[in-house]
Design a protein around this motif. Structure first.
Motif, PDB file in Angstrom:
ATOM      1  N   LEU A 144       0.834  -1.203   0.000  1.00 30.93           N
ATOM      2  CA  LEU A 144       0.000   0.000   0.000  1.00 30.93           C
ATOM      3  C   LEU A 144       0.868   1.253   0.000  1.00 30.93           C
ATOM      4  N   ARG A 145       1.937   1.206   0.784  1.00 34.46           N
ATOM      5  CA  ARG A 145       2.822   2.381   0.844  1.00 34.46           C
ATOM      6  C   ARG A 145       3.459   2.641  -0.505  1.00 34.46           C
ATOM      7  N   LYS A 146       3.820   1.583  -1.210  1.00 33.72           N
ATOM      8  CA  LYS A 146       4.440   1.742  -2.532  1.00 33.72           C
ATOM      9  C   LYS A 146       3.534   2.515  -3.474  1.00 33.72           C
ATOM     10  N   ARG A 147       2.240   2.348  -3.273  1.00 32.93           N
ATOM     11  CA  ARG A 147       1.272   3.001  -4.154  1.00 32.93           C
ATOM     12  C   ARG A 147       0.698   4.269  -3.543  1.00 32.93           C
ATOM     13  N   GLY A 148       1.215   4.664  -2.403  1.00 32.14           N
ATOM     14  CA  GLY A 148       0.708   5.863  -1.768  1.00 32.14           C
ATOM     15  C   GLY A 148      -0.687   5.703  -1.194  1.00 32.14           C
ATOM     16  N   LEU A 149      -1.073   4.472  -0.864  1.00 34.14           N
ATOM     17  CA  LEU A 149      -2.444   4.217  -0.413  1.00 34.14           C
ATOM     18  C   LEU A 149      -2.512   3.792   1.051  1.00 34.14           C
ATOM     19  N   GLU A 150      -1.436   4.053   1.797  1.00 34.61           N
ATOM     20  CA  GLU A 150      -1.402   3.576   3.184  1.00 34.61           C
ATOM     21  C   GLU A 150      -2.431   4.276   4.075  1.00 34.61           C
ATOM     22  N   TRP A 151      -2.950   5.399   3.626  1.00 29.72           N
ATOM     23  CA  TRP A 151      -3.974   6.098   4.415  1.00 29.72           C
ATOM     24  C   TRP A 151      -5.144   5.172   4.736  1.00 29.72           C
ATOM     25  N   PRO A 195     -10.496   5.374  -5.045  1.00 34.24           N
ATOM     26  CA  PRO A 195      -9.222   4.649  -4.961  1.00 34.24           C
ATOM     27  C   PRO A 195      -9.408   3.224  -4.441  1.00 34.24           C
ATOM     28  N   GLU A 196     -10.336   3.037  -3.529  1.00 36.53           N
ATOM     29  CA  GLU A 196     -10.565   1.684  -3.031  1.00 36.53           C
ATOM     30  C   GLU A 196     -11.073   0.782  -4.159  1.00 36.53           C
ATOM     31  N   THR A 197     -12.034   1.329  -4.919  1.00 37.64           N
ATOM     32  CA  THR A 197     -12.643   0.542  -5.992  1.00 37.64           C
ATOM     33  C   THR A 197     -11.623   0.238  -7.082  1.00 37.64           C
ATOM     34  N   LEU A 198     -10.893   1.267  -7.489  1.00 44.06           N
ATOM     35  CA  LEU A 198     -10.020   1.131  -8.648  1.00 44.06           C
ATOM     36  C   LEU A 198      -8.710   0.429  -8.317  1.00 44.06           C
ATOM     37  N   SER A 199      -8.126   0.771  -7.170  1.00 41.89           N
ATOM     38  CA  SER A 199      -6.781   0.271  -6.866  1.00 41.89           C
ATOM     39  C   SER A 199      -6.751  -0.858  -5.849  1.00 41.89           C
ATOM     40  N   GLU A 252      -8.583  12.156   2.202  1.00 46.64           N
ATOM     41  CA  GLU A 252      -9.393  11.246   1.379  1.00 46.64           C
ATOM     42  C   GLU A 252      -9.783  11.914   0.054  1.00 46.64           C
ATOM     43  N   ASP A 253     -10.028  13.208   0.087  1.00 50.09           N
ATOM     44  CA  ASP A 253     -10.367  13.917  -1.154  1.00 50.09           C
ATOM     45  C   ASP A 253      -9.197  13.900  -2.114  1.00 50.09           C
ATOM     46  N   TRP A 254      -7.978  14.120  -1.595  1.00 51.15           N
ATOM     47  CA  TRP A 254      -6.809  14.104  -2.480  1.00 51.15           C
ATOM     48  C   TRP A 254      -6.625  12.719  -3.092  1.00 51.15           C
ATOM     49  N   LEU A 255      -6.863  11.688  -2.310  1.00 51.10           N
ATOM     50  CA  LEU A 255      -6.716  10.336  -2.834  1.00 51.10           C
ATOM     51  C   LEU A 255      -7.750  10.052  -3.925  1.00 51.10           C
ATOM     52  N   ASN A 256      -8.955  10.560  -3.759  1.00 51.45           N
ATOM     53  CA  ASN A 256      -9.954  10.408  -4.826  1.00 51.45           C
ATOM     54  C   ASN A 256      -9.572  11.252  -6.042  1.00 51.45           C
ATOM     55  N   LEU A 257      -9.012  12.438  -5.786  1.00 50.78           N
ATOM     56  CA  LEU A 257      -8.585  13.285  -6.906  1.00 50.78           C
ATOM     57  C   LEU A 257      -7.396  12.667  -7.637  1.00 50.78           C
ATOM     58  N   ASP A 258      -6.590  11.864  -6.942  1.00 54.14           N
ATOM     59  CA  ASP A 258      -5.501  11.138  -7.616  1.00 54.14           C
ATOM     60  C   ASP A 258      -6.056  10.286  -8.744  1.00 54.14           C
ATOM     61  N   VAL A 259      -7.214   9.687  -8.512  1.00 49.81           N
ATOM     62  CA  VAL A 259      -7.829   8.834  -9.529  1.00 49.81           C
ATOM     63  C   VAL A 259      -8.223   9.681 -10.739  1.00 49.81           C
ATOM     64  N   ILE A 260      -8.818  10.839 -10.488  1.00 48.56           N
ATOM     65  CA  ILE A 260      -9.194  11.740 -11.581  1.00 48.56           C
ATOM     66  C   ILE A 260      -7.943  12.182 -12.336  1.00 48.56           C
ATOM     67  N   ARG A 302       9.037   8.487  -9.850  1.00 45.14           N
ATOM     68  CA  ARG A 302       7.989   7.618  -9.318  1.00 45.14           C
ATOM     69  C   ARG A 302       6.652   8.102  -9.875  1.00 45.14           C
ATOM     70  N   SER A 303       5.755   7.177 -10.091  1.00 48.42           N
ATOM     71  CA  SER A 303       4.524   7.478 -10.809  1.00 48.42           C
ATOM     72  C   SER A 303       3.861   8.750 -10.301  1.00 48.42           C
ATOM     73  N   ARG A 304       3.742   9.725 -11.149  1.00 42.48           N
ATOM     74  CA  ARG A 304       3.229  11.026 -10.717  1.00 42.48           C
ATOM     75  C   ARG A 304       1.770  10.951 -10.307  1.00 42.48           C
ATOM     76  N   SER A 305       1.044  10.073 -10.975  1.00 36.96           N
ATOM     77  CA  SER A 305      -0.390  10.117 -10.695  1.00 36.96           C
ATOM     78  C   SER A 305      -0.743   9.454  -9.392  1.00 36.96           C
ATOM     79  N   ASN A 306       0.151   8.692  -8.838  1.00 33.59           N
ATOM     80  CA  ASN A 306      -0.233   8.043  -7.595  1.00 33.59           C
ATOM     81  C   ASN A 306       0.821   8.172  -6.516  1.00 33.59           C
TER      82      ASN A 306
END
Lengths: 399, 182
Positions: free
Chosen positions: A17-24, A127-131, A185-193, B123-127
């Protein structure tokens, strides 16, 4: 009971999760947010969700048009200072709606599928749904993993929708500003956009908290990139709801109205999305001649439910906030606090949920992006109202 | 149902090369990062500060060691050292005489790459999100993330203009930071 559908997968690796920036999604208050199971669906059940979402989306769009044609703004819950923007948006921005998420009850086994609401303006769980869901799929036991699939095309839908927007405005520089209010959480959703926008062909995608963004009714929407150097954006995706802007920042509502009327910027989701988000529209559907078996009965008046069994919901609000459930007795059987208690209410028929033997209720959600129903996820709640304490549950299909 | 396209094209390899990962992304050639790290215990570093600098080639690591000495490692040297296949051996080799802190470089580079330097270097900019645990403490992370972090992400090679007329800002500033997503 859905117990037979649950496959144990354990917890996602914090390192992955940390590798993908999703540890939140697993830290502090979220430590038990991700369910250690996947729920299995049959193809025909998935088809039913997908089809219902498509049909309901079309129905809500038709409702929005009718509200505009008949100028039923007050009944639809559009604040007076937002009418001009919504009206303009219906006329000139039709088709710009990028993404929304339906929340359902039921849909599995003998429990009928019912639509609870559509989050048509701002939304979460992307992000939960997609990643995270695909990562969860990888954790099925080898034997199950072989034939396992997920219905998870949210990225494809977003890219399609964003490409359509770019094609619609071919002479505008492809610069996109993502606006948040500061919550992680908003930034993480905006990451998807952001990811979808870049894939769709946006050349510059930047982000900023709303407080830093400069709005000019004569020139458009800007950020101060360097001291005294300003960058203009032709497209904005905001993670701040239109009704928040109308109620809490009326001056900004006025500026945005002028900005969209003068074609200075394309704002996503467009202002007519308020009509897709507002629960005040739900009681109007039958009055507008729009029916669907998946719709729950809804009314502006709780006397429409003489047995006193209904869900009372504010016309705008985050999931579960200020919701009260009544099961026939005078006092509510469940009640959530929130910031939306001052808003008008609607009353909605109670819907049965699929449950498991722990008593948890399962709420399926379907995304519509780029005009297509494209992804499924679940939440489950230990309690009657699905809210911030819900767990995220991924799904899979076999065969 | 068609097979899900993986969200990530392979593992996110840490690369200090000049090329960005992902063909569709533009590398911003204009801006760079100077990261200051402090040795908080033997061989363990945390990010103390990150500042944006005008050009990528001006990027550097400023290393503050526990013995109160300081090193400045420019981008060119970082790249050379990461490409140096003997680095792994050097981390074991305590008699290396080029620089007595040489053996700590790989852990230093790891930590640096979890901050904005990692973002800059591909590192991947989008994520990508800077990892809070790589920073000295939470308030350092917040401060850097809200200033340098945002500015760097928004750095651009496009033409900018002067302040728009009648421009207003500061909306939503007093709100709570609760998510408004549905």
């Amino acid at each position: 009971m859905v117990d037979d559908r649950l496959a144990e997968i354990g917890q996602l690796s914090p390192k992955q999760l940390r590798k993908r920036g999703l540890e939140w999604f697993i830290e502090s208050d979220n430590h038990d947010y991700l369910a250690p199971e996947l729920i299995r669906l049959e193809d025909h059940e998935l088809t039913a969700f997908s089809q219902a979402a498509c049909e309901l989306y079309e129905l809500l769009l038709r409702a929005a048009r009718k509200v505009g044609e008949q100028e039923l703004w007050t009944a639809a819950g559009i604040p007076p200072n937002a009418v001009e923007a919504v009206d303009h948006s219906l006329r000139r921005e039709w088709g710009n709606h990028l993404v929304g998420r339906f929340d359902f009850a039921g849909g599995l086994d003998e429990v009928p599928m019912k639509m609870l609401e559509f989050n048509g303006d701002t939304l979460s769980l992307m992000p939960e749904t997609l990643s995270l869901q695909p990562m969860m799929l990888e954790m099925l036991p080898r034997r199950d993993r072989k034939n396992a699939r997920q219905w998870n095309h949210l990225r494809t839908g977003l890219v399609k929708g964003l490409k359509q927007v770019l094609q619609r405005y071919p002479n505008r520089p492809a610069t996109l500003l993502l606006l948040g209010l500061g919550h992680e959480e908003d930034w993480l959703n905006l990451d998807v956009i952001e990811m979808a926008a870049k894939q769709a062909g946006f050349e510059e995608v930047h982000r900023a908290p709303l407080a830093e963004v400069i709005f000019s009714e004569e020139e458009g929407i800007f950020l101060e990139i360097e001291p005294e150097e300003y960058l203009r954006y032709d497209f904005v995706f905001k993670m701040a709801p239109w009704e928040f802007i109308a109620y809490e920042e009326p001056e900004l509502m006025g500026l945005l109205t002028q900005i969209i009327k003068r074609d200075l910027c394309v704002i996503l989701n467009p202002a007519y999305s308020m009509l897709l988000q507002s629960k005040a529209v739900l009681p109007m559907l039958s009055e507008l001649g729009l029916q669907h078996p998946v719709l729950l009965k809804a009314s502006r008046d709780n006397k429409a439910f003489p047995d006193h069994c209904y869900a009372e919901k504010p016309i705008y609000g985050r999931t579960g906030d200020n919701v009260r459930l009544f099961d026939g007795r005078t006092a509510p059987v469940a009640e959530n606090q929130g910031d939306y208690g001052h808003l008008p209410r609607i009353y909605q028929e109670l819907a049965p949920f699929n449950t498991d033997s722990d008593g948890d209720r399962y709420q399926p959600s379907v995304y519509v992006a780029g005009g297509d129903a494209c992804a499924l996820c679940f939440r489950r709640q230990d309690g009657l109202i699905v809210d911030d304490d819900a767990e995220f549950v991924g799904h899979y299909l076999t065969g | 149902m068609r097979k899900l396209i993986p969200y990530f094209c392979g593992a996110l390899a840490l690369s200090f090369g000049l090329t960005a990962c992902g063909g569709a992304e533009r590398v911003d050639q204009n801006a760079g990062i100077v990261t200051t790290v402090r040795e908080v215990s033997e061989g363990e570093f945390k990010i103390e500060d990150e500042q944006m600098v005008e050009s990528k080639s001006a990027s550097a690591i400023i290393a503050k060691y526990a013995d109160n000495t300081t090193d400045t490692i420019p981008l060119s040297e970082m790249e050379r050292m990461m490409n140096d296949s003997t680095l792994a051996q050097a981390s074991q080799d305590t008699t290396h005489n080029q620089n007595r802190h040489y053996r700590h470089r790989s852990s230093m580079f790891s930590i640096v790459s979890y901050g904005m330097m990692g973002y800059m270097l591909g590192r991947s900019r989008s994520n990508f999100s800077p990892r809070p645990s790589a920073y000295m403490n939470q308030s350092t992370y917040q401060r850097v993330s809200n200033t340098t972090g945002t500015r760097f992400r928004n750095a651009t090679s496009r033409t900018t203009s002067s302040r728009p007329s009648k421009g207003k800002s500061g909306y939503g500033g007093s709100r709570s930071t609760r998510s408004y997503g549905g």
